[in-house]
Design an enzyme around this catalytic site. Structure first.
Site, mmCIF file in Angstrom:
data_model
loop_
_atom_site.group_PDB
_atom_site.id
_atom_site.type_symbol
_atom_site.label_atom_id
_atom_site.label_comp_id
_atom_site.label_asym_id
_atom_site.label_seq_id
_atom_site.Cartn_x
_atom_site.Cartn_y
_atom_site.Cartn_z
ATOM 1 N N GLU A 178 0.896 -1.166 0.000
ATOM 2 C CA GLU A 178 0.000 0.000 0.000
ATOM 3 C C GLU A 178 0.925 1.204 0.000
ATOM 4 O O GLU A 178 1.511 1.540 1.030
ATOM 5 C CB GLU A 178 -0.867 0.033 1.271
ATOM 6 C CG GLU A 178 -1.812 -1.124 1.428
ATOM 7 C CD GLU A 178 -2.979 -1.097 0.476
ATOM 8 O OE1 GLU A 178 -3.139 -0.108 -0.266
ATOM 9 O OE2 GLU A 178 -3.716 -2.093 0.452
ATOM 10 N N CYS A 224 -2.677 8.392 2.939
ATOM 11 C CA CYS A 224 -2.371 8.149 1.520
ATOM 12 C C CYS A 224 -3.597 8.323 0.635
ATOM 13 O O CYS A 224 -3.467 8.498 -0.568
ATOM 14 C CB CYS A 224 -1.736 6.782 1.338
ATOM 15 S SG CYS A 224 -2.652 5.493 2.158
#
Ligand code: ADP
Length: 472
Positions: free
Chosen positions: A246, A280
């Site tokens: 990720e 993010c």
């Protein structure tokens, strides 16, 4: 001093070294933590490998019960956990409470999923033959996690891994390791056998090298920067580990001229205040149609004026500091770059008595697509507004990045939703909302934002391998 957690024991590091954990809101020392290196990492790998032999055969129902207990104790200790997150990470206490609930939701979800790991009985091509496809735990998993969500980034990985029957070594960020150790304490109290869960941190490069080089570690799951993720991905090739990543994002947020402006403003603000803009999936590039740009920008400024910046433990505070001074220097450079390229600062809040880790909420207009604010992750409470006229053009600009994690669009036109959703190259798209991550849905990116998915019904599959058996 905080010790490492290896093989169900709290241990000093082999080197005897330790490092400081600092509260970014006050620059005060919170605790010292034993600093792990190569030998401690090897110990944790050996412990996880040994524990795997038994844990893989523990009944799913029993694995489920332990995770359920862990979930209950996270909820019972919600306030302590939230305060610890504030102290070491900096976010507001309200935001930290949301994180604890979010982190715990993955434990609850995967405690249930542990009982729903199904293989297949495949139709045979020969008389008298039985074809079976088993789902088996992959083995020892190394999980390397970042500082922006000190609890959730860990539970999103360990809950499916433990549910699947894997054993885990977690290396949390050295900025925020204390939440991880607190979780280890709760897991231990929930009855998890020794060695199933281990935590080490300290010398990130040594730990990372040892984990990736080890033949015993069968999977690496990483959340963090694209640059470190790519390096760990490459290093994992030698032992052909399963890798999930990720990585960074560069989320576009597109407000069309038929958008509900109030709703869009509310979504943008809530995205920017989550972990102080340091997530993010945080909105990064705000594309607003020219016809509504000034109304939209003024509404953002009105909301930004209401933000109270300070120490996250203060209940009235809605925005804490960035993680450290380096993060603040980075965003200042991006802002200067934009101003040098002709952008204007529409708003910057003022506050006194804050240390060098604080970034004040800022709104910047008329940004050029060659600016750093266009191509880099902002990771700060800074809103960067670009304008557009044409749907096709804004889609091309939104897709013009190596990242493909989250994206957001605001429009009231149903046909436009279909067109734009189809054209956006992102793993996740929020339409008229920014709440795209829950334990029941899969989270992840395409392009250089990552590999694999966390959460949802697919989340546990990452920790399972197929074993095909043909019986005559
Ligand atoms: P961020 O910029 O968000 O801090 P990083 O990618 O640097 O992102 O950090 C994410 C995680 O990766 C942290 O746990 C960090 O300690 C770890 N990390 C950093 N460098 C290395 C490395 N060389 N090997 C293994 N892990 C690393």
């Amino acid at each position: 001093m905080q010790k490492l957690y290896i093989n169900g024991e709290w241990v000093e590091s082999k080197s005897g070294k330790a490092f400081d954990v600092i509260n970014p809101a006050t620059n005060e020392l919170i605790d010292r933590v034993a600093s792990a290196g190569i030998e401690d990492t090897i110990d944790s790998i050996d412990a996880a490998e040994e524990a795997f032999r038994k844990w893989r055969n523990v009944l799913p129902k029993d694995r489920s019960k332990i995770l359920r207990k862990f979930y209950d104790s996270m909820i019972q200790n919600r306030e302590d956990l939230a305060r610890l997150i504030v102290v070491e990470q900096g976010k507001s206490i309200h935001d930290a409470r949301i994180e604890v609930d979010y982190a715990a939701s993955f434990v609850e979800w995967f405690s249930e999923e542990a009982k729903r790991i199904y293989g297949d009985i495949v139709p045979s091509t020969k008389v008298g033959q039985t074809l079976l496809n088993y789902k088996e735990p992959i083995g020892v998993v190394a999980a390397i996690t970042p500082w922006n969500f000190p609890a959730a980034m860990i539970t999103r990985k360990i809950a499916p891994a433990i549910a699947a029957g894997c054993t885990v070594i977690v290396k949390p960020s050295e900025e925020t390791p204390l939440t991880a150790f607190y979780l280890a304490k709760l897991l231990e109290e929930s009855g998890l056998p020794k060695g199933v869960f281990n935590i080490i941190c300290g010398n990130a490069a040594e730990i990372g090298n040892t984990l990736t080089e080890s033949k015993k570690v069968r999977m690496l799951t990483f959340t963090g920067s694209t640059i470190i993720g790519k390096m760990l991905y490459a290093k994992s090739a030698n032992t052909v580990k399963k890798v999930t990543l990720e990585l960074g994002g560069n989320a576009p947020f597109i407000a069309f001229d038929d958008a509900d402006i109030a709703l869009a403003v509310q979504g943008l603000i809530s995205s920017k205040l989550r972990a102080g803009g340091q997530s993010c999936i945080c909105v990064n590039r705000v594309f607003v149609h020219e016809n509504i740009a000034s109304e939209f920008a003024n509404a953002i400024v009105d909301e930004f004026k209401k933000i109270k910046v300070g120490n996250g433990l203060d209940e009235s505070v809605t925005l804490g500091p960035l993680i450290n001074k380096a993060a603040n220097i980075k965003i200042s450079k991006m802002i200067n770059d934009a101003v040098n390229k002709g952008s204007s600062i529409l708003f910057k809040s003022d506050a006194e008595g804050l240390n060098e880790n604080f970034c004040l909420p800022t709104v910047i207009m008329n940004i050029n697509d060659t600016s750093l604010l266009y191509e880099s992750e902002i990771f700060a409470p800074v809103v960067s507004i670009f304008t557009f006229q044409d749907e096709e053009d804004v889609i091309a600009r939104a897709n013009n990045t190596q990242y493909g994690l989250a994206s957001y669009i605001y429009t009231e036109d149903r046909k436009r939703i279909d067109r734009v959703v189809n054209a956006l190259e992102y793993g996740m798209i929020g339409v008229n909302n920014v709440t795209i991550s829950t334990e029941m849905t899969s989270f992840g990116g395409i392009k250089e934002s990552g590999l694999g998915r966390e959460g949802g019904k697919y989340g546990i599959l990452e920790y399972l391998e197929d074993k095909f058996v043909a019986i005559n």
